[in-house]
Design a protein around this motif. Structure first.
Motif, PDB file in Angstrom:
ATOM      1  N   THR A 108       0.808  -1.222   0.000  1.00  0.00           N
ATOM      2  CA  THR A 108       0.000   0.000   0.000  1.00  0.00           C
ATOM      3  C   THR A 108       0.835   1.263   0.000  1.00  0.00           C
ATOM      4  O   THR A 108       0.488   2.240  -0.668  1.00  0.00           O
ATOM      5  CB  THR A 108      -0.927   0.008   1.239  1.00  0.00           C
ATOM      6  OG1 THR A 108      -1.691  -1.190   1.233  1.00  0.00           O
ATOM      7  CG2 THR A 108      -1.861   1.204   1.215  1.00  0.00           C
ATOM      8  N   ARG A 109       1.934   1.263   0.751  1.00  0.00           N
ATOM      9  CA  ARG A 109       2.718   2.499   0.900  1.00  0.00           C
ATOM     10  C   ARG A 109       3.228   3.008  -0.448  1.00  0.00           C
ATOM     11  O   ARG A 109       3.115   4.194  -0.760  1.00  0.00           O
ATOM     12  CB  ARG A 109       3.877   2.270   1.869  1.00  0.00           C
ATOM     13  CG  ARG A 109       4.715   3.517   2.051  1.00  0.00           C
ATOM     14  CD  ARG A 109       5.748   3.382   3.144  1.00  0.00           C
ATOM     15  NE  ARG A 109       6.491   4.623   3.216  1.00  0.00           N
ATOM     16  CZ  ARG A 109       6.031   5.745   3.761  1.00  0.00           C
ATOM     17  NH1 ARG A 109       4.822   5.780   4.272  1.00  0.00           N
ATOM     18  NH2 ARG A 109       6.768   6.837   3.782  1.00  0.00           N
ATOM     19  N   ASP A 112       0.368   4.297  -2.488  1.00  0.00           N
ATOM     20  CA  ASP A 112      -0.089   5.619  -2.034  1.00  0.00           C
ATOM     21  C   ASP A 112       0.795   6.740  -2.578  1.00  0.00           C
ATOM     22  O   ASP A 112       0.301   7.798  -2.975  1.00  0.00           O
ATOM     23  CB  ASP A 112      -0.113   5.675  -0.504  1.00  0.00           C
ATOM     24  CG  ASP A 112      -1.318   4.954   0.089  1.00  0.00           C
ATOM     25  OD1 ASP A 112      -2.211   4.568  -0.682  1.00  0.00           O
ATOM     26  OD2 ASP A 112      -1.357   4.782   1.323  1.00  0.00           O
ATOM     27  N   CYS A 115      -0.046   7.120  -6.185  1.00  0.00           N
ATOM     28  CA  CYS A 115      -1.389   7.712  -6.300  1.00  0.00           C
ATOM     29  C   CYS A 115      -1.355   9.211  -6.022  1.00  0.00           C
ATOM     30  O   CYS A 115      -2.007   9.999  -6.710  1.00  0.00           O
ATOM     31  CB  CYS A 115      -2.351   7.044  -5.313  1.00  0.00           C
ATOM     32  SG  CYS A 115      -3.086   5.531  -5.926  1.00  0.00           S
ATOM     33  N   ALA A 116      -0.595   9.603  -4.997  1.00  0.00           N
ATOM     34  CA  ALA A 116      -0.486  11.027  -4.644  1.00  0.00           C
ATOM     35  C   ALA A 116       0.083  11.818  -5.817  1.00  0.00           C
ATOM     36  O   ALA A 116      -0.397  12.917  -6.135  1.00  0.00           O
ATOM     37  CB  ALA A 116       0.392  11.194  -3.411  1.00  0.00           C
ATOM     38  N   LEU A 131      -2.897  12.069   1.190  1.00  0.00           N
ATOM     39  CA  LEU A 131      -1.872  11.024   1.044  1.00  0.00           C
ATOM     40  C   LEU A 131      -0.477  11.560   1.354  1.00  0.00           C
ATOM     41  O   LEU A 131       0.308  10.910   2.051  1.00  0.00           O
ATOM     42  CB  LEU A 131      -1.912  10.449  -0.374  1.00  0.00           C
ATOM     43  CG  LEU A 131      -3.141   9.613  -0.734  1.00  0.00           C
ATOM     44  CD1 LEU A 131      -3.100   9.217  -2.202  1.00  0.00           C
ATOM     45  CD2 LEU A 131      -3.226   8.373   0.137  1.00  0.00           C
ATOM     46  N   ARG A 134       0.001  11.935   5.110  1.00  0.00           N
ATOM     47  CA  ARG A 134       0.141  10.639   5.778  1.00  0.00           C
ATOM     48  C   ARG A 134       1.535  10.041   5.532  1.00  0.00           C
ATOM     49  O   ARG A 134       2.179   9.548   6.459  1.00  0.00           O
ATOM     50  CB  ARG A 134      -0.939   9.671   5.280  1.00  0.00           C
ATOM     51  CG  ARG A 134      -0.938   8.329   6.030  1.00  0.00           C
ATOM     52  CD  ARG A 134      -1.686   7.253   5.268  1.00  0.00           C
ATOM     53  NE  ARG A 134      -3.039   7.685   4.921  1.00  0.00           N
ATOM     54  CZ  ARG A 134      -3.744   7.139   3.928  1.00  0.00           C
ATOM     55  NH1 ARG A 134      -3.204   6.191   3.169  1.00  0.00           N
ATOM     56  NH2 ARG A 134      -4.966   7.567   3.679  1.00  0.00           N
ATOM     57  N   LEU A 135       1.993  10.105   4.291  1.00  0.00           N
ATOM     58  CA  LEU A 135       3.307   9.568   3.948  1.00  0.00           C
ATOM     59  C   LEU A 135       4.422  10.311   4.682  1.00  0.00           C
ATOM     60  O   LEU A 135       5.376   9.703   5.171  1.00  0.00           O
ATOM     61  CB  LEU A 135       3.529   9.643   2.436  1.00  0.00           C
ATOM     62  CG  LEU A 135       2.655   8.703   1.588  1.00  0.00           C
ATOM     63  CD1 LEU A 135       2.643   9.144   0.131  1.00  0.00           C
ATOM     64  CD2 LEU A 135       3.146   7.266   1.705  1.00  0.00           C
TER      65      LEU A 135
END
Length: 320
Positions: A108-109, A112, A115-116, A131, A134-135
């Protein structure tokens, strides 16, 4: 901003990068391993970014496709394909591939982070910010904080962006100047886009001190010099880049400087070369180069042709 001696010399760092590429190329000639191909592709992309070499990007893509064939899992192959599509601005394709990589179980990381980048590239800033934050919170480093800073700058949050860029710089615990140089480049470009030309010049000067061989940094610093009317400085910055980079962007800037200096014929000649370069790139990668090509054909390219046409008419009328 950066203490002298904080990083390895830029020349040594680039020599080490090229040595690593050469070593992996030689190893590839003897045996083909997925991890080696992926590492080689990544390093070629880095060198292409730093030196403005499209040929390195082309080679990196070719090697990445070789890695996809050897990928240990379908999810990994899908993610590599998504990352390539995103890098070359094929955003719809990248999104579809990321969805497939998620369904196939890719971590997922990394999903993400990709995706960002796609959300930001397509103007969905608020979703991207969720995102990015969060990262950066989970793993505060030069890349995560720097990515958040660039997004904030694009959203018009310049004060917050500056603080975040500074935090990203402070978080760098490596000795290579390349990650720092890439951060400073993004910072300088963000300052230019926000109209903060003095700040952009200051940031690009720090980049020049850390990694003077950084081609896009020098090219954009030349653009700042043009905007401030310092044409001789712009010429000194952009001229040498034509020997290093195969990206028509720098020849376009060179043509712009020549035109501003009144060198009409030379400007038109360089603009023609830049136009040919853009036409070749548009034929191969229309999504990746459409924006830069449009800026050229409606700006320096158009202006240079107007200058030479006007000069030709003046000469013709003079003969009569």
């Amino acid at each position: 901003m950066i203490e002298p001696g904080r990083y390895t010399s830029g020349r040594i760092a680039l020599a080490n990068l090229s040595a690593s590429i050469q070593s992996l190329e030689l190893r590839r000639g003897r045996e083909v391993a997925f991890a080696d191909l992926l590492a080689l592709s990544d390093l070629l992309f880095v060198r292409g970014d730093v030196l403005g070499r499209i040929s390195d990007h082309d080679r990196a893509e070719l090697i990445a496709h070789g890695a996809i064939v050897l990928a240990p899992a379908t999810a990994t192959a899908l993610f590599i394909r998504a990352r390539l599509a995103g890098r070359f601005h094929r955003f719809t394709e990248a999104n579809l591939l990321l969805d497939q990589a998620v369904a196939a179980g890719y971590p997922t990381r990394e999903i993400d982070a990709e995706c960002a980048a796609l959300l930001q590239a397509t103007g969905r800033y608020r979703q991207a910010l969720v995102l990015r934050e969060r990262l950066a919170k989970d793993e505060p480093g030069i890349r995560t904080l720097g990515a958040r800073a660039s997004l904030l700058a694009e959203m018009g949050e310049w004060v917050l962006a500056e603080d975040c860029y500074a935090a990203a710089l402070a978080a760098d615990d490596g000795i290579s100047p390349i990650p720092c140089a890439q951060l400073l480049f993004e910072w300088g470009v963000s300052a230019m886009r926000g109209g903060h030309l003095n700040r952009a010049e200051e940031i690009f000067s720090h980049l020049d001190a850390v990694l003077p061989q950084h081609v896009p940094g020098r090219g954009h610093r030349a653009e700042v010099a043009i905007a401030r009317g310092r044409l001789d400085a712009a010429l000194a910055l952009v001229g040498p880049l034509l020997e290093v980079s195969d990206d028509p962007e720098y020849r376009a800037v060179y043509a712009q400087v020549l035109s501003a200096l009144g060198e009409r014929h030379a400007a038109a000649r360089e603009a023609e070369r830049a136009a040919s370069g853009y036409e070749r790139l548009l034929a191969r990668r229309p999504e990746a180069y459409a924006h830069h090509a449009a800026a050229f054909f409606t700006g320096p390219g158009k202006a240079a042709h107007a200058d030479i046409d006007r000069h030709s008419k003046e000469v013709t009328h003079g003969h009569h």
